[in-house]
Design a protein around this motif. Structure first.
Motif, PDB file in Angstrom:
ATOM      1  N   ARG A  50       6.813   3.828 -17.151  1.00 22.44           N
ATOM      2  CA  ARG A  50       6.453   3.446 -15.782  1.00 22.44           C
ATOM      3  C   ARG A  50       4.991   3.016 -15.689  1.00 22.44           C
ATOM      4  O   ARG A  50       4.673   1.991 -15.074  1.00 22.44           O
ATOM      5  CB  ARG A  50       6.709   4.621 -14.835  1.00 22.44           C
ATOM      6  N   ALA A  51       4.105   3.791 -16.284  1.00 21.22           N
ATOM      7  CA  ALA A  51       2.677   3.444 -16.247  1.00 21.22           C
ATOM      8  C   ALA A  51       2.439   2.066 -16.851  1.00 21.22           C
ATOM      9  O   ALA A  51       1.652   1.264 -16.322  1.00 21.22           O
ATOM     10  CB  ALA A  51       1.871   4.509 -16.983  1.00 21.22           C
ATOM     11  N   GLY A  52       3.124   1.771 -17.954  1.00 20.70           N
ATOM     12  CA  GLY A  52       2.962   0.458 -18.576  1.00 20.70           C
ATOM     13  C   GLY A  52       3.494  -0.659 -17.709  1.00 20.70           C
ATOM     14  O   GLY A  52       2.859  -1.727 -17.600  1.00 20.70           O
ATOM     15  N   LEU A  53       4.642  -0.445 -17.069  1.00 22.16           N
ATOM     16  CA  LEU A  53       5.232  -1.481 -16.216  1.00 22.16           C
ATOM     17  C   LEU A  53       4.376  -1.742 -14.985  1.00 22.16           C
ATOM     18  O   LEU A  53       4.252  -2.893 -14.532  1.00 22.16           O
ATOM     19  CB  LEU A  53       6.645  -1.076 -15.805  1.00 22.16           C
ATOM     20  N   ILE A  54       3.794  -0.697 -14.429  1.00 24.08           N
ATOM     21  CA  ILE A  54       2.913  -0.875 -13.276  1.00 24.08           C
ATOM     22  C   ILE A  54       1.723  -1.756 -13.659  1.00 24.08           C
ATOM     23  O   ILE A  54       1.376  -2.705 -12.951  1.00 24.08           O
ATOM     24  CB  ILE A  54       2.445   0.488 -12.730  1.00 24.08           C
ATOM     25  N   ALA A  55       1.099  -1.438 -14.794  1.00 23.97           N
ATOM     26  CA  ALA A  55      -0.073  -2.209 -15.235  1.00 23.97           C
ATOM     27  C   ALA A  55       0.301  -3.659 -15.533  1.00 23.97           C
ATOM     28  O   ALA A  55      -0.418  -4.592 -15.138  1.00 23.97           O
ATOM     29  CB  ALA A  55      -0.690  -1.553 -16.473  1.00 23.97           C
ATOM     30  N   GLU A  56       1.435  -3.871 -16.219  1.00 21.90           N
ATOM     31  CA  GLU A  56       1.866  -5.228 -16.554  1.00 21.90           C
ATOM     32  C   GLU A  56       2.165  -6.054 -15.297  1.00 21.90           C
ATOM     33  O   GLU A  56       1.797  -7.230 -15.207  1.00 21.90           O
ATOM     34  CB  GLU A  56       3.118  -5.177 -17.426  1.00 21.90           C
ATOM     35  N   THR A  57       2.816  -5.433 -14.339  1.00 22.62           N
ATOM     36  CA  THR A  57       3.211  -6.165 -13.136  1.00 22.62           C
ATOM     37  C   THR A  57       2.002  -6.469 -12.268  1.00 22.62           C
ATOM     38  O   THR A  57       1.913  -7.557 -11.677  1.00 22.62           O
ATOM     39  CB  THR A  57       4.257  -5.358 -12.339  1.00 22.62           C
ATOM     40  N   GLU A  58       1.062  -5.533 -12.180  1.00 25.81           N
ATOM     41  CA  GLU A  58      -0.160  -5.803 -11.423  1.00 25.81           C
ATOM     42  C   GLU A  58      -0.927  -6.966 -12.038  1.00 25.81           C
ATOM     43  O   GLU A  58      -1.481  -7.818 -11.328  1.00 25.81           O
ATOM     44  CB  GLU A  58      -1.038  -4.551 -11.373  1.00 25.81           C
ATOM     45  N   ALA A  59      -0.964  -7.035 -13.368  1.00 18.96           N
ATOM     46  CA  ALA A  59      -1.651  -8.144 -14.036  1.00 18.96           C
ATOM     47  C   ALA A  59      -0.948  -9.470 -13.758  1.00 18.96           C
ATOM     48  O   ALA A  59      -1.589 -10.518 -13.608  1.00 18.96           O
ATOM     49  CB  ALA A  59      -1.725  -7.880 -15.537  1.00 18.96           C
ATOM     50  N   LEU A  60       0.381  -9.439 -13.683  1.00 27.05           N
ATOM     51  CA  LEU A  60       1.153 -10.655 -13.433  1.00 27.05           C
ATOM     52  C   LEU A  60       1.003 -11.139 -11.990  1.00 27.05           C
ATOM     53  O   LEU A  60       0.828 -12.332 -11.740  1.00 27.05           O
ATOM     54  CB  LEU A  60       2.624 -10.390 -13.749  1.00 27.05           C
ATOM     55  N   ILE A  61       1.030 -10.213 -11.050  1.00 25.64           N
ATOM     56  CA  ILE A  61       1.000 -10.573  -9.628  1.00 25.64           C
ATOM     57  C   ILE A  61      -0.421 -10.840  -9.159  1.00 25.64           C
ATOM     58  O   ILE A  61      -0.661 -11.734  -8.345  1.00 25.64           O
ATOM     59  CB  ILE A  61       1.648  -9.455  -8.782  1.00 25.64           C
ATOM     60  N   GLY A  62      -1.371 -10.066  -9.634  1.00 29.84           N
ATOM     61  CA  GLY A  62      -2.743 -10.204  -9.171  1.00 29.84           C
ATOM     62  C   GLY A  62      -2.857  -9.815  -7.710  1.00 29.84           C
ATOM     63  O   GLY A  62      -2.328  -8.794  -7.269  1.00 29.84           O
ATOM     64  N   ASP A  63      -3.533 -10.650  -6.922  1.00 27.08           N
ATOM     65  CA  ASP A  63      -3.735 -10.368  -5.501  1.00 27.08           C
ATOM     66  C   ASP A  63      -2.624 -10.932  -4.622  1.00 27.08           C
ATOM     67  O   ASP A  63      -2.724 -10.892  -3.389  1.00 27.08           O
ATOM     68  CB  ASP A  63      -5.077 -10.957  -5.032  1.00 27.08           C
ATOM     69  N   ARG A  64      -1.595 -11.479  -5.226  1.00 29.32           N
ATOM     70  CA  ARG A  64      -0.502 -12.045  -4.434  1.00 29.32           C
ATOM     71  C   ARG A  64       0.402 -10.931  -3.896  1.00 29.32           C
ATOM     72  O   ARG A  64       0.382  -9.806  -4.380  1.00 29.32           O
ATOM     73  CB  ARG A  64       0.314 -13.014  -5.290  1.00 29.32           C
ATOM     74  N   PHE A  65       1.169 -11.284  -2.882  1.00 30.30           N
ATOM     75  CA  PHE A  65       2.181 -10.377  -2.351  1.00 30.30           C
ATOM     76  C   PHE A  65       3.548 -10.771  -2.901  1.00 30.30           C
ATOM     77  O   PHE A  65       3.717 -11.854  -3.452  1.00 30.30           O
ATOM     78  CB  PHE A  65       2.178 -10.421  -0.821  1.00 30.30           C
ATOM     79  N   VAL A  66       4.507  -9.881  -2.746  1.00 31.71           N
ATOM     80  CA  VAL A  66       5.868 -10.126  -3.217  1.00 31.71           C
ATOM     81  C   VAL A  66       6.806 -10.009  -2.025  1.00 31.71           C
ATOM     82  O   VAL A  66       6.658  -9.111  -1.187  1.00 31.71           O
ATOM     83  CB  VAL A  66       6.275  -9.119  -4.306  1.00 31.71           C
ATOM     84  N   ALA A  67       7.782 -10.919  -1.930  1.00 34.34           N
ATOM     85  CA  ALA A  67       8.734 -10.880  -0.821  1.00 34.34           C
ATOM     86  C   ALA A  67      10.153 -11.065  -1.323  1.00 34.34           C
ATOM     87  O   ALA A  67      10.411 -11.907  -2.190  1.00 34.34           O
ATOM     88  CB  ALA A  67       8.405 -11.959   0.212  1.00 34.34           C
TER      89      ALA A  67
END
Length: 453
Positions: A353-370
């Motif tokens: 989970r910790a790894g997926l959170i970090a990877e996804t934050e890097a992918l999304i950056g400051d964008r939002f998801v809908a």
């Protein structure tokens, strides 16, 4: 002045109270009268009339003396049956806790909103131990979705009574908890705004847990601005108007994987129409796959759900004793699955989970998801009562989109975006990375009118 105060937004009612055009005592009395008249008695499990009227009289006195505590002074609020209320037993939707000791004091959140001047009306019904996204409760009854015009439909859970209390115009706001979607699901099903905060943003003392790695709090209400006011008070801050920013230039990612699997055509149509309106308003929409979504499902298949492991750890003694016979057997069956999740598997889930959170934050950056809050509208109650396998399948389907955000530690706001089958509400879930709540709420305020159409 008289009126249906429970049908108002917090902002509308606050304007009347602060201008002296409505009195807190009058408002509280009108709310209790509306609750008494409402035919569905499964919405609330307890009412706090004596306490509420005492708080309303104190608020009224402050108003007359020019000592208002602020924008939330005199506003009624309902509390999910997970929050400790001084002198009451916190039953968490279960019969097995009914003989527990009464709470010695209010939960921290109840106390903070009392300090802001809010009036505690009562506690709302819920799925037993908060372990279902459906909202069915065999002990205290199942609140019916007030938006349905054909057959009795589920309210969504686990904050079922909270969603119905607001959607039925009984109160302007109700507080819920969200472990896998329990604020955002009933908000979507009932045509409301539901805000799930980042886990840890609000104090959890005095809130009965389900999964400490996933539990979060948030209100169900009528507008995003209302949610932002409540959020501020929940952190001991003075509510303030969020300055509307332009929607032009906002960036939103729409995932192309998982969240549309099995989606009803009416839900997809309502969501896509909202996206079209957002693009016309200058929002940049990027459609791309989020690899973490498949990885989360793979982890669940390999090890089991994180929530199930922690729910079993919490209830394992209860499940091995006589109390299990007095629980909702669907909750018992789901919770017992956690016995199969070993300590090594649990730790592997947390590490991944910790790894997926970090990877996804890097992918999304400051964008939002809908994406759609739920891929279907609120289904009929009767088939879910008639067959456990139908219930379990619908529960998984109902939680599938929102639970992704809990696992990734996102904050999220569900906003009504139209209707689907049978004219039932559809929600658009706007999410942000952990601790981006202020940015998310500001963006949601800016986009809400467009999303609603």
């Amino acid at each position: 002045m008289t009126g249906n105060f429970g049908a108002m937004s917090i902002a509308q009612l606050s304007t009347l109270l602060q201008a002296g055009k409505a009195d807190p005592v009058q408002v509280a009395e009108a709310v209790f009268e509306a609750i008494d008249r409402y035919e569905d008695k499964a919405v609330f499990v307890s009412l706090l009339k004596d306490r509420a009227l005492a708080e309303a009289h104190a608020s009224s006195k402050r108003m007359r003396e020019g000592r208002s505590l602020g924008l939330l002074d005199g506003i009624p609020i309902a509390w999910k049956d997970l929050f400790d209320i001084e002198g009451l037993v916190t039953t968490a939707g279960s019969k097995v806790l009914a003989k527990a000791a009464p709470a010695a004091k209010d939960a921290d959140m109840v106390d903070l909103l009392k300090q802001a001047g809010m009036i505690a009306i009562g506690r709302t019904n819920m799925s037993e131990f908060a372990f279902s996204g459906i909202g069915i409760n065999p002990h205290y009854g199942t609140p019916h979705n007030p938006r349905s015009t054909d057959v009795p439909r589920i309210p969504g859970g686990s904050s079922s009574g909270a969603g119905v209390a607001v959607a039925a115009n009984l109160v302007p706001v109700a507080m819920g908890t969200d472990t896998g979607g329990s604020v955002r699901i009933p908000a979507a099903f009932n045509g409301l705004v539901g805000y799930k905060a980042t886990r840890g943003r609000h104090a959890m003392r005095g809130v009965y847990p389900l999964s400490r790695s996933l539990d979060s709090l948030g209100p169900l209400c009528r507008t995003v601005q209302d949610a932002a006011w409540i959020d501020a008070a929940m952190r001991g801050l003075s509510p303030a108007l969020i300055q509307k920013r332009s929607s032009n230039g906002l960036d939103i990612v729409v995932p192309t994987n998982i969240v549309f699997d099995g989606a009803e055509p009416g839900v997809v149509a309502a969501f896509e129409s909202a996206l079209e309106r957002l693009e016309k308003a200058g929002v940049r929409i990027t459609r791309q796959a989020l690899p973490a979504f498949e990885r989360i499902l793979d982890l669940m298949a390999q090890y089991g759900p994180l929530v199930t492991a922690e729910a079993y750890a919490l209830h394992r003694e209860r499940l091995s004793g006589p109390e299990a016979a007095d629980m909702d057997q669907r909750v018992v069956a789901r919770t017992r699955l956690g016995e199969k999740i070993s300590l090594s598997s649990y730790l592997a889930i947390l590490d991944a989970r910790a790894g997926l959170i970090a990877e996804t934050e890097a992918l999304i950056g400051d964008r939002f998801v809908a994406f759609p809050t739920v891929a279907h509208v609120a289904p009929a109650i009767e088939p879910l009562l008639a067959d456990d396998q139908t219930f379990f399948a619908m529960n998984v389907k109902t939680l599938s989109n929102t639970a992704l955000g809990n696992f990734l530690d996102w904050c999220g706001v569900s906003i009504p975006c139209g209707t689907g089958d049978a004219g039932m509400p559809v929600g658009l879930l706007l999410s942000g990375s952990a601790n981006h709540d202020d940015r998310l709420l500001a963006a949601a305020v800016a986009l809400e009118e467009v999303v609603r159409g």
